[in-house]
Design a protein around this motif. Structure first.
Motif, PDB file in Angstrom:
ATOM      1  N   PHE A  64      -4.184 -10.099  14.041  1.00 37.80           N
ATOM      2  CA  PHE A  64      -2.967 -10.356  13.707  1.00 37.80           C
ATOM      3  C   PHE A  64      -2.503 -10.847  12.329  1.00 37.80           C
ATOM      4  CE2 PHE A  64       1.070 -12.675  14.035  1.00 37.80           C
ATOM      5  CZ  PHE A  64       1.891 -11.531  14.344  1.00 37.80           C
ATOM      6  N   SER A  65      -3.319 -11.791  11.856  1.00 37.26           N
ATOM      7  CA  SER A  65      -3.043 -12.573  10.511  1.00 37.26           C
ATOM      8  C   SER A  65      -3.563 -11.524   9.488  1.00 37.26           C
ATOM      9  CB  SER A  65      -3.942 -13.848  10.671  1.00 37.26           C
ATOM     10  OG  SER A  65      -3.512 -14.920  11.470  1.00 37.26           O
ATOM     11  N   GLN A  66      -4.454 -10.644   9.740  1.00 37.84           N
ATOM     12  CA  GLN A  66      -4.901  -9.814   8.686  1.00 37.84           C
ATOM     13  C   GLN A  66      -3.713  -8.563   8.528  1.00 37.84           C
ATOM     14  OE1 GLN A  66      -8.889  -8.338   9.328  1.00 37.84           O
ATOM     15  NE2 GLN A  66      -9.935 -10.194   8.541  1.00 37.84           N
ATOM     16  N   VAL A  67      -3.123  -7.968   9.811  1.00 43.72           N
ATOM     17  CA  VAL A  67      -2.092  -7.357   9.784  1.00 43.72           C
ATOM     18  C   VAL A  67      -0.942  -7.740   8.852  1.00 43.72           C
ATOM     19  CG1 VAL A  67      -0.579  -5.786  11.062  1.00 43.72           C
ATOM     20  CG2 VAL A  67      -3.210  -5.947  11.611  1.00 43.72           C
ATOM     21  N   VAL A  68      -0.657  -9.003   9.274  1.00 42.42           N
ATOM     22  CA  VAL A  68       0.422  -9.458   8.564  1.00 42.42           C
ATOM     23  C   VAL A  68       0.258  -9.682   7.108  1.00 42.42           C
ATOM     24  CG1 VAL A  68       1.885 -11.632   8.648  1.00 42.42           C
ATOM     25  CG2 VAL A  68       1.317 -10.666  10.818  1.00 42.42           C
ATOM     26  N   TYR A  69      -0.713 -10.125   6.817  1.00 42.39           N
ATOM     27  CA  TYR A  69      -1.041 -10.261   5.402  1.00 42.39           C
ATOM     28  C   TYR A  69      -1.106  -8.955   4.512  1.00 42.39           C
ATOM     29  CZ  TYR A  69      -1.164 -15.667   4.985  1.00 42.39           C
ATOM     30  OH  TYR A  69      -0.977 -16.693   4.946  1.00 42.39           O
ATOM     31  N   GLY A  70      -1.703  -8.085   5.292  1.00 46.98           N
ATOM     32  CA  GLY A  70      -1.925  -6.692   4.780  1.00 46.98           C
ATOM     33  C   GLY A  70      -0.640  -5.798   4.436  1.00 46.98           C
ATOM     34  N   THR A  71       0.448  -6.209   5.067  1.00 43.66           N
ATOM     35  CA  THR A  71       1.675  -5.572   4.983  1.00 43.66           C
ATOM     36  C   THR A  71       2.218  -5.796   3.498  1.00 43.66           C
ATOM     37  OG1 THR A  71       2.167  -5.908   7.231  1.00 43.66           O
ATOM     38  CG2 THR A  71       3.972  -5.323   5.801  1.00 43.66           C
ATOM     39  N   ARG A  72       2.004  -6.967   2.987  1.00 45.61           N
ATOM     40  CA  ARG A  72       2.396  -7.429   1.584  1.00 45.61           C
ATOM     41  C   ARG A  72       1.773  -6.492   0.518  1.00 45.61           C
ATOM     42  NH1 ARG A  72       2.008 -13.462   0.028  1.00 45.61           N
ATOM     43  NH2 ARG A  72       3.687 -13.489   1.621  1.00 45.61           N
ATOM     44  N   GLY A  73       0.380  -5.963   0.660  1.00 43.63           N
ATOM     45  CA  GLY A  73      -0.305  -5.382  -0.266  1.00 43.63           C
ATOM     46  C   GLY A  73       0.470  -3.749  -0.364  1.00 43.63           C
ATOM     47  N   VAL A  74       0.532  -3.665   1.173  1.00 46.29           N
ATOM     48  CA  VAL A  74       1.029  -2.021   1.091  1.00 46.29           C
ATOM     49  C   VAL A  74       2.328  -1.709   0.376  1.00 46.29           C
ATOM     50  CG1 VAL A  74       1.509  -0.424   2.814  1.00 46.29           C
ATOM     51  CG2 VAL A  74      -0.492  -1.685   3.158  1.00 46.29           C
ATOM     52  N   LEU A  75       3.285  -2.918   0.816  1.00 45.71           N
ATOM     53  CA  LEU A  75       4.647  -2.601   0.371  1.00 45.71           C
ATOM     54  C   LEU A  75       4.613  -2.820  -1.280  1.00 45.71           C
ATOM     55  CD1 LEU A  75       6.860  -4.212   3.177  1.00 45.71           C
ATOM     56  CD2 LEU A  75       6.313  -1.944   2.757  1.00 45.71           C
ATOM     57  N   VAL A  76       3.810  -3.697  -1.694  1.00 47.31           N
ATOM     58  CA  VAL A  76       3.992  -3.908  -3.070  1.00 47.31           C
ATOM     59  C   VAL A  76       3.483  -2.867  -3.914  1.00 47.31           C
ATOM     60  CG1 VAL A  76       3.049  -5.371  -4.844  1.00 47.31           C
ATOM     61  CG2 VAL A  76       3.659  -6.561  -2.947  1.00 47.31           C
ATOM     62  N   VAL A  77       2.296  -2.085  -3.463  1.00 47.74           N
ATOM     63  CA  VAL A  77       1.734  -1.086  -4.120  1.00 47.74           C
ATOM     64  C   VAL A  77       2.777   0.220  -3.974  1.00 47.74           C
ATOM     65  CG1 VAL A  77       0.004   0.688  -4.249  1.00 47.74           C
ATOM     66  CG2 VAL A  77      -0.575  -1.686  -4.126  1.00 47.74           C
ATOM     67  N   GLY A  78       3.333   0.351  -2.588  1.00 46.95           N
ATOM     68  CA  GLY A  78       4.233   1.319  -2.494  1.00 46.95           C
ATOM     69  C   GLY A  78       5.587   1.325  -3.244  1.00 46.95           C
ATOM     70  N   PHE A  79       6.053   0.356  -3.297  1.00 41.12           N
ATOM     71  CA  PHE A  79       7.399   0.298  -3.870  1.00 41.12           C
ATOM     72  C   PHE A  79       7.240   0.212  -5.600  1.00 41.12           C
ATOM     73  CE2 PHE A  79       9.065  -1.025   0.092  1.00 41.12           C
ATOM     74  CZ  PHE A  79      10.258  -0.547   0.238  1.00 41.12           C
ATOM     75  N   LEU A  80       6.043  -0.436  -6.053  1.00 43.07           N
ATOM     76  CA  LEU A  80       5.828  -0.618  -7.371  1.00 43.07           C
ATOM     77  C   LEU A  80       5.640   0.909  -7.953  1.00 43.07           C
ATOM     78  CD1 LEU A  80       5.689  -2.316  -9.927  1.00 43.07           C
ATOM     79  CD2 LEU A  80       3.261  -2.634  -9.255  1.00 43.07           C
ATOM     80  N   ALA A  81       4.707   1.527  -7.195  1.00 41.98           N
ATOM     81  CA  ALA A  81       4.591   3.013  -7.557  1.00 41.98           C
ATOM     82  C   ALA A  81       5.975   3.994  -7.417  1.00 41.98           C
ATOM     83  CB  ALA A  81       3.237   3.533  -6.532  1.00 41.98           C
ATOM     84  N   GLY A  82       6.651   3.632  -6.550  1.00 44.01           N
ATOM     85  CA  GLY A  82       7.740   4.598  -6.445  1.00 44.01           C
ATOM     86  C   GLY A  82       8.843   4.115  -7.544  1.00 44.01           C
ATOM     87  N   ILE A  83       8.928   2.899  -7.831  1.00 41.89           N
ATOM     88  CA  ILE A  83       9.626   2.544  -9.062  1.00 41.89           C
ATOM     89  C   ILE A  83       9.264   3.099 -10.154  1.00 41.89           C
ATOM     90  CG2 ILE A  83      10.759   0.664 -10.551  1.00 41.89           C
ATOM     91  CD1 ILE A  83      10.624  -1.078  -7.920  1.00 41.89           C
ATOM     92  N   ILE A  84       7.939   3.111 -10.697  1.00 37.40           N
ATOM     93  CA  ILE A  84       7.441   3.607 -11.658  1.00 37.40           C
ATOM     94  C   ILE A  84       7.774   5.053 -11.685  1.00 37.40           C
ATOM     95  CG2 ILE A  84       5.411   3.970 -13.478  1.00 37.40           C
ATOM     96  CD1 ILE A  84       4.605   1.070 -12.234  1.00 37.40           C
TER      97      ILE A  84
END
Length: 335
Positions: free
Chosen positions: A94-114
């Motif tokens: 559960f802790s890995q899934v919660v912390y893994g959400t941050r990396g997924v959203l950061v890469v997704g939104f950063l790539a989307g903005i660029i």
């Protein structure tokens, strides 16, 4: 002759008439967000909002450090101590899934903005200009359309022992901006001959003001759709790269959870190790797709009118699946 006097206006009417009328800004603001009014977009935004909250407050939500090991609880199923079980090293899933959400959203939104920024810059310029400038930008877009994204990302990521997330997002954006630029170019070409654009040119408006004030507001829905589509592709690309082992395990995300589950024989017995991460990927993809469906309905007049008609009929209690239309026969008509 009797005189008839008109009835005096009530004090309430006088008060209403004397009160200054306030400008109605609510409909104008609501019109700007009309693409998010339907149920699909609202559902997608709600799911996406939950993931954003989890990513921001991950240290407060996760009960353990994602890499903290408990050798007394190896490969244990869900319990009160570990809500989603543990890995082969006793790490809390559960802790890995919660912390893994941050990396997924950061890469997704950063790539989307660029990618969206590049798509708007190239697509609008190619659509507004004509001649060799437009053809050159169109040829550049066509080149990036056929570049294989996954092999390029593997080659770039393999040059680093620990590639940063911004590098992964940048490569995903480079391989994902061309589709949005293609659509924006076609739409801009249809807008540049409209009366309001020609009037702005005749008034001597500067190029940046014509594009920013006259054209971009009419391209908002398409830009939003391009952004959502790029974020979806970036999330799937990141999890795929992590699952095949291109991204190091230090960049914790849902893909690395699936990678370690596959490497340590979690399939199919230890379902709590890989099912939560897979469900999160599916839920995030569904949320982005629902938002994109709502934007498509706003952009396409036929879909928008059909959606409004369907909602109006549901409010009246009428079914949309009826294939027969009742025909009323007048009294003077033949039976």
């Amino acid at each position: 002759m009797s005189l008839t006097t008109a009835p005096a206006a009530s004090s309430t009417d006088d008060a209403l008439a004397s009160e200054p009328q306030r400008p109605r800004r609510v409909p104008a603001i609501g019109k700007s967000f009309a693409m998010f009014r339907n149920g699909k977009s609202l559902t997608g935004l709600a799911i996406l909002g939950v993931f954003v909250v989890i990513a921001v407050f991950a240290p407060l939500i996760a009960p353990y450090d994602p890499l903290e090991k408990d050798f007394t609880a190896l490969r244990q199923g869900p319990s009160a101590a570990h809500w989603l079980g543990t890995t082969h090293m006793g790490e809390d899933v559960f802790s890995q899934v919660v912390y893994g959400t941050r990396g997924v959203l950061v890469v997704g939104f950063l790539a989307g903005i660029i990618a969206t920024f590049v798509a708007v810059l190239v697509g609008v310029a190619a659509g507004y200009w004509s001649g060799w400038k437009s053809e050159s930008l169109s040829a550049l877009t066509n080149v990036f359309l056929v570049i294989p994204g996954l092999p390029l990302i593997i080659i770039v990521a393999s040059q680093y022992e620990d590639p940063p997330l911004i590098l992964v997002a940048g490569v995903l954006a480079i391989t994902g901006w061309a589709w949005g630029a293609r659509v924006l170019r076609a739409q801009t070409m249809s807008l540049r001959n409209r009366d309001f654009v020609q009037a702005a040119k005749a008034n001597g408006e500067k190029l940046w003001r014509i594009i920013a004030v006259e054209m971009l507001p009419n391209l908002t829905a398409i830009i939003a759709s391009s952004f959502v589509g790029t974020v979806t592709a970036a999330v799937l690309g990141l999890t795929t790269l992590a699952f095949i082992g291109v991204i190091p395990i230090t960049n914790l995300n849902w893909g690395t959870i699936l990678f370690w589950a596959q490497q340590n024989g979690a399939f199919p017995d230890y379902w709590w190790w890989y099912v939560p991460a897979g469900l999160c990927i599916a839920l995030l993809g569904m949320a982005l797709s629902l938002i994109n469906f709502g934007i498509d309905e706003y952009v396409n007049p036929r879909l928008r009118s059909a959606g409004e008609r369907a909602r109006a009929m549901r409010k009246k209690g009428l079914a949309m699946d009826g294939g027969v239309t009742e025909v009323r026969v007048g009294q003077g008509s033949a039976p």
